[in-house]
Write a protein that holds these residues in place. Structure first.
Motif, PDB file in Angstrom:
ATOM      1  N   CYS A  98       0.848  -1.186   0.000  1.00  0.00           N
ATOM      2  CA  CYS A  98       0.000   0.000   0.000  1.00  0.00           C
ATOM      3  C   CYS A  98       0.885   1.238   0.000  1.00  0.00           C
ATOM      4  CB  CYS A  98      -0.898   0.019   1.241  1.00  0.00           C
ATOM      5  SG  CYS A  98      -1.990   1.457   1.272  1.00  0.00           S
ATOM      6  N   LEU A 155       0.046   4.093   1.144  1.00  0.00           N
ATOM      7  CA  LEU A 155      -0.251   4.955   2.294  1.00  0.00           C
ATOM      8  C   LEU A 155       0.211   4.292   3.589  1.00  0.00           C
ATOM      9  CD1 LEU A 155      -3.696   6.507   1.346  1.00  0.00           C
ATOM     10  CD2 LEU A 155      -1.379   7.214   0.761  1.00  0.00           C
ATOM     11  N   GLN A 156       0.080   5.033   4.688  1.00  0.00           N
ATOM     12  CA  GLN A 156       0.654   4.566   5.961  1.00  0.00           C
ATOM     13  C   GLN A 156      -0.279   4.838   7.131  1.00  0.00           C
ATOM     14  OE1 GLN A 156       4.642   6.019   6.525  1.00  0.00           O
ATOM     15  NE2 GLN A 156       4.829   6.652   4.401  1.00  0.00           N
ATOM     16  N   CYS A 157      -1.582   4.659   6.923  1.00  0.00           N
ATOM     17  CA  CYS A 157      -2.554   5.016   7.959  1.00  0.00           C
ATOM     18  C   CYS A 157      -2.205   4.355   9.302  1.00  0.00           C
ATOM     19  CB  CYS A 157      -3.945   4.567   7.564  1.00  0.00           C
ATOM     20  SG  CYS A 157      -4.395   5.093   5.912  1.00  0.00           S
ATOM     21  N   TYR A 181      -4.045   3.668  11.618  1.00  0.00           N
ATOM     22  CA  TYR A 181      -5.141   2.826  12.141  1.00  0.00           C
ATOM     23  C   TYR A 181      -5.370   1.611  11.257  1.00  0.00           C
ATOM     24  CZ  TYR A 181      -7.284   5.758   8.642  1.00  0.00           C
ATOM     25  OH  TYR A 181      -7.532   6.431   7.482  1.00  0.00           O
ATOM     26  N   CYS A 182      -4.438   1.337  10.372  1.00  0.00           N
ATOM     27  CA  CYS A 182      -4.607   0.232   9.420  1.00  0.00           C
ATOM     28  C   CYS A 182      -4.892  -1.076  10.161  1.00  0.00           C
ATOM     29  CB  CYS A 182      -3.349   0.086   8.582  1.00  0.00           C
ATOM     30  SG  CYS A 182      -3.514  -1.166   7.304  1.00  0.00           S
ATOM     31  N   ASN A 211      -4.383  -4.028   8.954  1.00  0.00           N
ATOM     32  CA  ASN A 211      -3.468  -5.110   8.552  1.00  0.00           C
ATOM     33  C   ASN A 211      -2.627  -5.544   9.756  1.00  0.00           C
ATOM     34  OD1 ASN A 211      -2.695  -3.919   5.171  1.00  0.00           O
ATOM     35  ND2 ASN A 211      -4.376  -5.130   5.949  1.00  0.00           N
ATOM     36  N   GLY A 254      -7.172  -4.859   0.732  1.00  0.00           N
ATOM     37  CA  GLY A 254      -5.747  -5.092   0.908  1.00  0.00           C
ATOM     38  C   GLY A 254      -5.343  -4.699   2.318  1.00  0.00           C
ATOM     39  N   GLY A 255      -4.243  -3.970   2.416  1.00  0.00           N
ATOM     40  CA  GLY A 255      -3.441  -3.249   1.450  1.00  0.00           C
ATOM     41  C   GLY A 255      -4.258  -2.461   0.416  1.00  0.00           C
ATOM     42  N   SER A 310      -8.038   3.107  -1.466  1.00  0.00           N
ATOM     43  CA  SER A 310      -7.686   4.445  -0.997  1.00  0.00           C
ATOM     44  C   SER A 310      -7.776   5.452  -2.141  1.00  0.00           C
ATOM     45  CB  SER A 310      -6.251   4.437  -0.463  1.00  0.00           C
ATOM     46  OG  SER A 310      -5.347   4.257  -1.542  1.00  0.00           O
ATOM     47  N   ARG A 361       1.931   3.016   9.599  1.00  0.00           N
ATOM     48  CA  ARG A 361       1.955   1.662   9.052  1.00  0.00           C
ATOM     49  C   ARG A 361       2.810   1.654   7.791  1.00  0.00           C
ATOM     50  NH1 ARG A 361       1.006  -1.049   4.318  1.00  0.00           N
ATOM     51  NH2 ARG A 361      -0.577  -2.672   4.342  1.00  0.00           N
TER      52      ARG A 361
HETATM   53  S1  SF4 Z   1      -4.256  -0.640   3.642  1.00  0.00           S
HETATM   54 FE1  SF4 Z   1      -5.813   0.970   3.883  1.00  0.00          FE
HETATM   55  S2  SF4 Z   1      -5.761   1.519   6.040  1.00  0.00           S
HETATM   56 FE2  SF4 Z   1      -3.875   0.369   5.592  1.00  0.00          FE
HETATM   57  S3  SF4 Z   1      -2.377   1.980   5.089  1.00  0.00           S
HETATM   58 FE3  SF4 Z   1      -3.275   1.345   3.162  1.00  0.00          FE
HETATM   59  S4  SF4 Z   1      -4.974   2.778   2.830  1.00  0.00           S
HETATM   60 FE4  SF4 Z   1      -4.395   2.962   4.975  1.00  0.00          FE
END
Ligand code: SF4
Ligand code: SF4
Lengths: 379, 87
Positions: A24, A26-28, A30-31, A33, A68-69, A96, A368
């Motif tokens: 992914c 991004l690095q949320c 609150y993910c 995963n 996912g991801g 996302s 993340r």
């Molecule tokens: S999988 Fe979703 S929640 Fe997790 S970092 Fe990527 S966009 Fe954010």
């Protein structure tokens, strides 16, 4: 009388969640995963996924989520969508929006995709991009939300709500209306995976939550008065409840998740449990669903200790969430500590108190990404 | 012109053998329909008006008595649920 008969026949899985990849951009923080996603094994191939989809459909699954991801990272996504649609699934893409383009929106529509859900981190670019760990995320999301709507898909927007964006609720709702959303999911963080690690920095206080709740209710009433079809779904955190949610509608009762490496799970966070879950590479989906020890582990109620065992509500909530019981009490068999009958309920109360006093800034959250994942599990 | 209902965009009606019923599928959701709801929605094709739908169901279920009020009430409910739209 036992309302929940452990020998009752197990019904088919109706929902299949295909977690195509843990990759992914991004690095949320609150993910959901797993924290150790960086050491997960190889992803299933296109042919393996198509086979999983076929088997799931044969078992009876009708709803399919690609997540996912970030599922857009998979170059074979259009092919998987086409395969799924031909099998008769209602296909949902949970993304996302990063990596999406007008061309892909069109290609997915041609392949038969039924719905695209785009997640936002906040209602303004600064906060959104800080949370996502990407400087262009917000602009891209807006553009793609418009493209999705223009292509005629039902528009579902998802906002994960926590203490750093909950004050934006009115602006979030306005943004959704501007984008002409059909459904809006305002999902307060659930504390698993990265969100559990960051709980203190994410959990809203009770006062914040109540304020947001009444803003959502007011907005909903106004939408209703105008006959507007936009539907608001506000998922409040169960940390503020005294009875647990009926997690996944019961373990192994409706939902089947397949993780990127082929591990089959009764729910997407179940991977954190100390249970050996089967893999689609070595077992058929039917065998997994109906006969594997992993899926049968918490079916029925014979496994329940007190206070659930003798509780009249056990057929209603199944003792709550196994992952939450495990994370908060160290034993996944225990009652979900959200329940005020649980001897560990004080841990939930302590988290509430902490939320009233938390001073955690955005910089204190653990984001993340693969580097942090490896740091946590240097083993 | 008489109003013609159609299944709302993004919704799909489908017979599910595993559940032995019609279901209405929509973004991340699914409603299982009972026999009569399934039969009514199956007749909603975006071309038939309400009278034609009722007529069709009468032919299919000749012993069911006067279906009109039930069909109209169900379609009103389906509209409230935003399952169907009028055109
Ligand atoms: S999988 Fe979703 S929640 Fe997790 S970092 Fe990527 S966009 Fe954010
Ligand atoms: S004791 Fe167990 S079954 Fe009873 S309400 Fe609490 S969690 Fe649910």
């Amino acid at each position: 009388m036992t309302p929940l008969d452990a020998s009752a026949p197990v019904g088919p899985p109706l929902w299949l969640l295909a977690e195509l990849t843990y990759r992914c951009p991004l690095q949320c923080p609150y993910c959901s995963n797993p924290l150790d996603f960086a050491r997960s094994g190889d992803e299933l191939s296109t042919a393996q996924w198509l086979d999983v989809l076929r088997q799931g459909r044969e078992l009876g699954a009708a709803q399919l989520g690609f997540s996912g991801g970030e599922p857009l990272v998979r170059q074979d996504l259009a092919e998987l969508i086409g395969g799924a649609r031909a099998l008769g699934y209602y296909t949902n893409l949970i993304t996302s929006g990063l990596g999406l383009s007008d061309a892909k929106v069109a290609a997915f529509a041609a392949a038969g995709l039924d719905h695209i859900q785009i997640s936002f981190q906040a209602s303004d670019p600064e906060l959104n991009d800080a949370l996502a760990g990407s400087r262009k995320a917000f602009r891209q999301k807006l553009a793609m939300a418009r493209a999705v709507k223009a292509a005629g898909y039902p528009m579902v927007l998802n906002f994960v709500i926590h203490r750093h964006n909950i004050h934006q609720m009115p602006q979030i709702l306005q943004l959704c209306e501007q984008l002409d959303a059909d459904y809006v999911e305002l999902a307060t963080c659930q504390y698993y995976g990265w969100a559990f690690r960051n709980r203190e920095g994410l959990m809203p206080s009770q006062a914040q939550l109540r304020a947001a709740e009444s803003q959502v209710n007011d907005y909903r009433a106004r939408l209703h008065a105008r006959g507007a079809p936009m539907k608001l779904i506000f998922v409040t955190p169960d940390y503020y409840e005294s009875r647990p949610k009926a997690c996944m509608n019961g373990w192994g009762s409706l939902f089947l998740t397949v993780a990127p490496d082929g591990t089959a799970l009764p729910c997407h966070s179940a991977r954190l449990l100390p249970i050996d879950f089967p893999n689609v590479r070595t077992m058929s989906l039917a065998e997994i669903w109906y006969h594997s020890p992993g899926f049968n582990h918490y079916r029925g109620d014979a496994w329940m200790p007190e206070p659930c065992r003798s509780c009249e509500d056990k057929a209603r909530d199944f003792g709550g969430c196994r992952c939450q019981a495990y994370l908060l009490t160290g034993d996944a068999d225990n009652a979900d500590p959200v329940c005020d009958k649980s001897p560990y309920h004080d841990r939930i109360l302590a988290a509430r108190t902490a939320a009233d006093h938390a001073r955690t800034g955005l910089d204190d959250l653990l984001y993340r990404n693969a580097r942090n994942s490896r740091l946590l599990y240097r083993g | 012109m008489n109003p013609v209902p159609r299944i709302r965009r993004g919704f799909r009606l489908q017979w599910e053998p595993a559940q032995a019923c019609f279901v209405l599928l929509y973004p991340e959701g699914m409603v299982r329909l009972n026999g009569s709801a399934g039969a009514i929605l199956e007749a909603v094709d975006g071309e038939r008006d309400v009278e034609t739908i009722i007529e069709r169901l009468r032919t299919r279920f000749p012993d069911a008595g006067d279906l009109g009020p039930d069909v109209r009430e169900f379609l009103r409910e389906a509209e409230r649920q935003h399952w169907i739209e009028w055109q």
